[in-house]
Design an enzyme around this catalytic site. Structure first.
Site, short mmCIF file in Angstrom:
data_model
loop_
_atom_site.label_atom_id
_atom_site.label_comp_id
_atom_site.label_asym_id
_atom_site.label_seq_id
_atom_site.Cartn_x
_atom_site.Cartn_y
_atom_site.Cartn_z
N HIS A 16 69.56 62.66 41.57
CA HIS A 16 69.71 61.33 40.95
C HIS A 16 71.18 61.15 40.57
O HIS A 16 71.60 61.56 39.49
CB HIS A 16 68.80 61.23 39.72
CG HIS A 16 68.76 59.89 39.07
ND1 HIS A 16 67.69 59.43 38.35
CD2 HIS A 16 69.69 58.89 39.02
CE1 HIS A 16 67.95 58.22 37.87
NE2 HIS A 16 69.17 57.87 38.27
N HIS A 18 74.37 58.23 41.23
CA HIS A 18 74.90 56.99 41.81
C HIS A 18 76.36 57.25 42.16
O HIS A 18 77.15 57.55 41.24
CB HIS A 18 74.80 55.85 40.81
CG HIS A 18 73.40 55.58 40.36
ND1 HIS A 18 72.60 54.60 40.92
CD2 HIS A 18 72.62 56.19 39.41
CE1 HIS A 18 71.42 54.60 40.33
NE2 HIS A 18 71.40 55.55 39.41
N HIS A 196 63.76 53.72 40.38
CA HIS A 196 63.93 53.90 38.94
C HIS A 196 62.74 53.22 38.26
O HIS A 196 62.44 52.05 38.56
CB HIS A 196 65.20 53.21 38.46
CG HIS A 196 66.48 53.93 38.76
ND1 HIS A 196 66.82 54.32 40.01
CD2 HIS A 196 67.50 54.32 37.95
CE1 HIS A 196 68.01 54.93 39.97
NE2 HIS A 196 68.44 54.94 38.73
N GLU A 199 62.66 54.16 32.67
CA GLU A 199 63.90 54.61 32.01
C GLU A 199 63.90 53.96 30.61
O GLU A 199 63.86 54.65 29.60
CB GLU A 199 65.13 54.17 32.82
CG GLU A 199 66.45 54.55 32.17
CD GLU A 199 67.68 54.07 32.98
OE1 GLU A 199 67.50 53.26 33.91
OE2 GLU A 199 68.81 54.51 32.66
N ASP A 277 72.98 61.24 37.03
CA ASP A 277 72.97 59.77 37.02
C ASP A 277 74.36 59.16 37.30
O ASP A 277 74.69 58.90 38.46
CB ASP A 277 72.39 59.26 35.70
CG ASP A 277 71.73 57.89 35.81
OD1 ASP A 277 71.63 57.37 36.92
OD2 ASP A 277 71.31 57.34 34.77
N ASP A 278 75.15 58.92 36.25
CA ASP A 278 76.49 58.34 36.40
C ASP A 278 77.48 59.19 35.60
O ASP A 278 77.94 58.78 34.52
CB ASP A 278 76.51 56.90 35.87
CG ASP A 278 75.49 56.03 36.58
OD1 ASP A 278 75.74 55.65 37.74
OD2 ASP A 278 74.43 55.76 35.99
#
Ligand code: ADE
Ligand code: ZN
Length: 338
Positions: A16, A18, A196, A199, A277-278
């Site tokens: 996961h 991005h 997603h 969340e 994630d980020d």
């Protein structure tokens, strides 16, 4: 070997991530200058100060702003190459990476520029240090389904590079059911599907992702514990959940890491994995996520091993490759007590 060394030395997979979320402030400034793009920050400290989010929506605003510095194929290549080097540093041997084409095509950037830059960097990483990868194209759920169909059409010529499709962006008010037809078409064209869900959004969105979008994995899914029947279903099906601890704290899904529900998910024998994630926005790549969540929740070495093994089991690698990497984790784990 202690737990910390085990986390660092173990082969890992990231499920996961991005790619636009790996844009570090330094690189944002470099690209802004190179492409003559104005950004709403004076210096790197200014950027870091802006990374104080109250929820998903407040983060996405800044995240889409940052992505505006990406213009040329070389920019997407450089962004992805920088992440590939982080993989090498963290001993990530396999990465399944999201990209958001609509973020770029809506600014007039050609789809081919985006995918080619990302793909070429990953190919180079595969050749130079053996990083294997899959690319997953995400639809932005705050846009309409029609826009998703248009982007899916553009993805067909890149089917050799794009393994699957996902769903991201603002969750509240944009349920998976909004994209049922789009995901059906993607699946008919042999794209695997993930989304997603849960969340910030309710367990209902996880049910919809499972039942209407037929997803192979749920991204995040941390809200599932609010629904006993759903937990039962996830436990039975062993559908993977790609949990992102530092992201959840930065976006205030949980107030502190010590209150994260990851241990409960492990306790209920769900197929949970840890991801970043980020990472440029949330303060850490995969090792940092693992190290911090282990410390905050006082996870045992067996629980850490389970998380690492789960990630390989949950990946889209071949069964043979999964076995190979899992046996490497287990042999490193056997040194833990020494
Ligand atoms: N896009 C990038 N990061 C995201 C996240 N954590 N949730 C939804 N969409 C995203
Ligand atoms: Zn995400």
């Amino acid at each position: 070997m202690n737990i910390l060394e085990f986390i660092k030395k173990s082969p890992k997979t990231e499920l996961h991530l991005h790619i636009e979320g790996t844009l570090e402030p330094e690189q944002m400034f470099t690209l802004a200058k190179r492409n003559n793009i104005e950004i709403p920050f004076k210096n790197i400290n200014d950027v870091k100060k802006a990374y104080n989010f109250s929820n998903l929506e407040s983060f996405l605003k800044i995240y889409y702003e940052g992505a505006k510095v990406l213009i040329k194929e070389q920019d997407f290549f450089d962004l992805t190459w920088a992440y590939a080097l982080k993989c090498k540093e963290d001993n990530i041997v396999h990465a399944e990476i999201f990209f958001d084409p609509q973020t770029h095509t809506d600014r007039g950037i050609n789809f081919d520029i985006v995918i080619n830059g990302i793909y070429k960097a990953l190919q180079k990483a595969e050749k130079e240090f053996g990083l294997s990868f899959k690319i997953i194209m995400c639809f932005l759920r705050h846009l309409d389904e029609e826009s998703g169909f248009k982007i899916l059409d553009q993805a067909f010529v890149h089917k050799d590079k794009i393994y699957g499709v996902g769903l991201d962006s603002s969750e509240a008010g944009n349920p998976p059911s909004k994209f049922e037809k789009l995901f059906k078409k993607a699946a008919e064209n042999n794209f695997i599907t993930v989304a997603h869900a849960g969340e910030e959004g309710p367990p209902e969105y996880i049910w919809e992702a499972l039942n209407l979008l037929n997803v192979k994995r749920i991204d995040h899914g941390v809200q599932c514990l609010k629904d006993e029947k759903l937990v039962e279903e996830l436990s039975k099906s062993q559908i993977p959940l790609t949990v992102c601890p530092l992201s959840n704290i930065k976006l205030q899904v949980f107030n502190k890491l010590e209150n994260h529900n990851l241990w409960k998910m492990l306790d209920k024998k769900l197929m949970v994995t840890v991801n970043s994630d980020d990472p440029a926005y949330f303060g850490g790549y995969l090792n940092k996520n693992l190290i911090e969540v282990q410390a905050a929740l006082n996870l045992s070495k067996d629980e850490v091993k389970t998380l690492l093994v789960n990630s390989f089991k949950s990946s889209f690698l071949s069964e043979e490759k999964k076995k190979e990497w899992i046996s490497k984790i287990l042999s490193i784990n056997s040194l833990l007590s020494i």
